[in-house]
Structures are given as C-alpha cells and as structure tokens.
Enzyme design. Sequence first.
Site, PDB file in Angstrom:
ATOM      1  N   LYS A  22      45.353  38.504  37.288  1.00 27.53           N
ATOM      2  CA  LYS A  22      44.065  37.889  36.917  1.00 27.53           C
ATOM      3  C   LYS A  22      43.553  38.449  35.590  1.00 27.53           C
ATOM      4  O   LYS A  22      43.123  37.701  34.721  1.00 27.53           O
ATOM      5  CB  LYS A  22      43.037  38.166  38.026  1.00 27.53           C
ATOM      6  CG  LYS A  22      41.607  37.903  37.611  1.00 27.53           C
ATOM      7  CD  LYS A  22      40.607  38.304  38.680  1.00 27.53           C
ATOM      8  CE  LYS A  22      40.247  39.764  38.762  1.00 27.53           C
ATOM      9  NZ  LYS A  22      39.223  40.240  37.819  1.00 27.53           N
ATOM     10  N   ASN A  23      43.610  39.776  35.449  1.00 27.59           N
ATOM     11  CA  ASN A  23      43.001  40.390  34.269  1.00 27.59           C
ATOM     12  C   ASN A  23      43.847  40.251  33.002  1.00 27.59           C
ATOM     13  O   ASN A  23      43.407  40.635  31.919  1.00 27.59           O
ATOM     14  CB  ASN A  23      42.662  41.855  34.541  1.00 27.59           C
ATOM     15  CG  ASN A  23      41.492  41.973  35.509  1.00 27.59           C
ATOM     16  OD1 ASN A  23      40.826  40.989  35.818  1.00 27.59           O
ATOM     17  ND2 ASN A  23      41.237  43.183  36.006  1.00 27.59           N
ATOM     18  N   CYS A 117      25.769  44.581  37.373  1.00 30.70           N
ATOM     19  CA  CYS A 117      26.915  44.268  38.227  1.00 30.70           C
ATOM     20  C   CYS A 117      26.882  45.239  39.387  1.00 30.70           C
ATOM     21  O   CYS A 117      26.338  46.339  39.265  1.00 30.70           O
ATOM     22  CB  CYS A 117      28.179  44.442  37.390  1.00 30.70           C
ATOM     23  SG  CYS A 117      29.710  44.326  38.289  1.00 30.70           S
ATOM     24  N   ARG A 122      27.705  48.235  33.077  1.00 29.92           N
ATOM     25  CA  ARG A 122      28.695  47.478  32.325  1.00 29.92           C
ATOM     26  C   ARG A 122      28.144  46.786  31.072  1.00 29.92           C
ATOM     27  O   ARG A 122      28.168  45.563  30.964  1.00 29.92           O
ATOM     28  CB  ARG A 122      29.389  46.466  33.252  1.00 29.92           C
ATOM     29  CG  ARG A 122      30.023  47.131  34.452  1.00 29.92           C
ATOM     30  CD  ARG A 122      30.790  46.181  35.311  1.00 29.92           C
ATOM     31  NE  ARG A 122      32.066  45.799  34.729  1.00 29.92           N
ATOM     32  CZ  ARG A 122      32.893  44.926  35.294  1.00 29.92           C
ATOM     33  NH1 ARG A 122      32.581  44.340  36.419  1.00 29.92           N
ATOM     34  NH2 ARG A 122      34.039  44.633  34.721  1.00 29.92           N
ATOM     35  N   ASP A 305      40.392  50.185  39.670  1.00 31.34           N
ATOM     36  CA  ASP A 305      40.557  49.007  40.524  1.00 31.34           C
ATOM     37  C   ASP A 305      41.378  49.288  41.785  1.00 31.34           C
ATOM     38  O   ASP A 305      41.551  48.400  42.629  1.00 31.34           O
ATOM     39  CB  ASP A 305      41.201  47.854  39.725  1.00 31.34           C
ATOM     40  CG  ASP A 305      40.247  47.272  38.696  1.00 31.34           C
ATOM     41  OD1 ASP A 305      39.036  47.534  38.790  1.00 31.34           O
ATOM     42  OD2 ASP A 305      40.718  46.557  37.791  1.00 31.34           O
ATOM     43  N   ARG A 397      37.858  35.762  44.294  1.00 31.13           N
ATOM     44  CA  ARG A 397      37.814  35.787  42.833  1.00 31.13           C
ATOM     45  C   ARG A 397      39.128  36.296  42.263  1.00 31.13           C
ATOM     46  O   ARG A 397      39.476  35.937  41.131  1.00 31.13           O
ATOM     47  CB  ARG A 397      36.688  36.714  42.360  1.00 31.13           C
ATOM     48  CG  ARG A 397      35.313  36.198  42.697  1.00 31.13           C
ATOM     49  CD  ARG A 397      34.268  37.106  42.154  1.00 31.13           C
ATOM     50  NE  ARG A 397      34.485  37.282  40.709  1.00 31.13           N
ATOM     51  CZ  ARG A 397      33.774  38.061  39.928  1.00 31.13           C
ATOM     52  NH1 ARG A 397      32.790  38.758  40.437  1.00 31.13           N
ATOM     53  NH2 ARG A 397      34.028  38.145  38.643  1.00 31.13           N
TER      54      ARG A 397
END
Length: 417
Positions: A22-23, A117, A122, A305, A397
């Site tokens: 995803k990133n 967030c 952030r 993560d 997501r």
Amino acid sequence: MDKIRVMGGIPLSGRVGISGAKNAALPALAASLLTADTLQLENIPYVRDILTARNLLEVMGVEAEVREDGTATLNAGRVRSCEAPYELVKTMRAAILVLGPLVARFKKARVSLPGGCAIGSRPVNLHIMGLELMGAKCDVVHGYVEASTPGLHGAHVMMDTVTVTGTENLMMAATLAEGETVLDNAACEPEISDLADLLRSMGARIQGDGTRTIRIEGVRELHGSRHRIIPDRIEAGTFAIASAITRGDVEITKCNPGHLTAVLTQLGHTGAEVTIGSDGFRVRGRDPIVSKNVATHPYPAFPTDMQAQYMALMTQGDGSAVITETIFENRFMHALEMIRMGADITIDGRQALVRGGKPLSGARVLASDLRASASLILAGLVARGETVIDRVYHLDRGYYHIEQKLARLGANIERIR
Ligand code: EPU
C-alpha cells in the site's frame, strides 16, 4: 459497519501470498500526475486507501482505473483541477502526496492539510519547507496549503526528522525542477526506492535512494511507463507474527524477506524459527515465546508499523518486554484494548512494559488505526473464546482480505456484516 469475529486457539499452518505494498502504491499513483502519458502499474493492493487515492485523482481529472487483479492504468493528460479537497484528505493523510507532483508539473496546488491522527500529530511542515526551498510560495489558508511557483529549482533540503512521505513528495517534485536537488537525512524505506525505480523508468534522474542522501537532477518532462509495485513488507510481517503467536507453521510467499530483516531477526530472538527462501520465508512458532525489548526507528530498523503486532506477541512472552515507540507519540491505543483482553501492559510515555504469560480472553474491542486492528486480530487468534473487533474499516484501508487469508491458514475467523 463490518466487524471481525475470531475464535482463538488454533495454530496456523499453510502458505499465504502477500499483496502489493500500500505505502509504495500510494506514491506511485500520485506520480501519475507528473506526466501527460499513460502509467501502467501492477501489484496494486485493492484496499480502501488505494480506492481513495483513485477517487482523489479522478476529482482532479486524471483518468484512473484500478482493478481488483492488481493492475492500474492512469493518465493525467487532462488535469482540470489542482485541488485535493478536505473530504478526501481527512480520510487518508497520504493524499498530501499529490502536493509535490502538482506544484512541479502545474506550478500550483491547493491541498487540504491533513488534521490530527489517532497515532500522533503528524505535521507536514517538512514537505512544505522543502517545496519552499525549491522556489514554491506556500501559504496555509482556510485549512489548505496553497502553493504556487514560477517554476521549481533544485535545492539542498536537510530534513531534521526522517519522513517517508515527505521524502517521496520532494523527490517527485525535484524530478521536474531545474537543476539538482539534494535531499539530506532522507528516508531509506524500500517504498522510497520503489518510487525512485518508477520515476527513473519515467525518465527521471535519481541517485542515492535507499541511503540518507538522495540526488535528483531535474528533467524537462517525464514519460509514461510500466512498473510493478514491491510486496507489502508490513502485511508479510503481520503474517509472520500470526504464525509465531499461534505456534503455527506458515510459509509467507511472494514477498521480499530482505525488506524485513529487523522484524525477522527480532522474531528469531523471541524463539520463532525463521527460514528464508527465494520468494519469501517460513515462520515456525516455538514455545516458549521469549520476551525481548524492541524500539521502533526508521528503516532499516524495526518499523513502527509492526509495533502493535509485536506487542500482541509479547503479551504471550515468558517474561517482560519494553516496547519503545520513537516515531509517533500516541501509537499505543491498541494496548488499552489488549488490556481489556487480559494483557498486562503499563504505558509510560513512549514506552510500554508488557508482562507476558497472561492468557488472553476474547472480548469486544475497538480498532483505532490500521495496524492496531491487525494487532487485535493477532491477540484474538490466541485468546480463549470469541473476540469481536469493531471499526474494521481501519483494517480495510490497508489489508487485502486479511480474514480470508487467515481463514485459509486454518483460523476460525469471519467478517460480520
Ligand atoms: N514529521 C514531521 N514533519 C513532517 C513530516 C513528518 O515532524 O513534515 C514527523 C511525524 O510527525 C512523525 C515522523 O516525522 O513523528 C515520521 O513520520 P513520516 O512522515 O515518516 O510518516 P508518514 O510519511 O506520514 C509513512 C507511512 C506510515 C508509517 C510512517 C512511518 C505512508 C503512506 N504512510 O507515514 O504508514 O507509519 O511512514 O514509517 O507511507 C501505515 O501504513 O499504517 C502507516 C501509518
């Protein structure tokens, strides 16, 4: 709203294939704005954030097709708006990634500032500072960054904090700036190198990606290309912990173990048996799970993560482990839910003391962000009885059908609609 129901206690076994990252896919989609030609992408994970990015590009006039088979075709030949509206940015902070490409190619952009967030404040000050050094005028008006420039030029940008999307934004902007840009203290994540590979295939001149100093020599224009996104190292790491925590035996394929060295080394320290193969790796969970401290840092160190998932593992450790989160100031929300499942965790600022050996019992829990959701599923896989995880839209997501992949490994898990 969907929920995930897990009945714990089953060791996982079998083989699971990893989706695209995803990133890495998110900046690749934004890079389509840098050229009027067509960009073909492969191995795009069909997850909610990707569809949000597609919607954002479509609002701007990009022809964007993203298919469930992992392919995407993008053409930004007829962009009619350089604005990223609040409604989309508030649901996905990575929308800020259109800022650099828009300013570089269209010399203007109006992008909503992402707000706070769940995991930390952030800010995006470094994205803006870099663009200003490259000759853009940036004002914050009505919650939007309004940027304009007569044309970007190269600059020496020293970032005082390592930022992944900041590095990506500035690297994309610099590809079309006049002269050389040097990004110092740049992020080294594999997603940065994947973006650099894509940009090079579009005609950009970039050196040093994967190190702390990236040099970009601007070119007049970029052209279309075809690029395959790297596998998702965080999804792979999540399945690695699923195997270890259930004392399972899982082969994790279609991924690059080289992107997970810190995670797999740490797993080895906790007693799991990790075997590296050519197309992935195998994790065999072992008893006892040894409690080991860890601290998150930018790549190549242990990733933030994976912190929540590792905490789930440590709840089952044979002693105590201190988990230190150095990237985000509020990324322990999952701990409070794990405590409700019987875990013994004390939070003190950026450190969590996890005392292992407490059996978890299933409970109703709330997911607060993407990786927290995954960690609660992992906790549910070893808890006695039923765990129901609410707010799984966070999970959707970034994980492609994680409950189906886990079910194929033998987990008793289902989505409740
Ligand atoms: N920071 C600043 N100023 C900036 C930018 C960042 O102070 O202008 C600080 C942040 O507040 C944070 C630190 O720098 O304390 C690192 O943040 P970074 O900018 O690297 O995070 P990001 O680029 O917004 C990406 C991933 C995140 C991942 C982080 C860290 C994407 C789309 N997102 O976010 O992924 O946690 O890097 O590795 O690439 C996830 O996938 O679950 C996720 C949150």
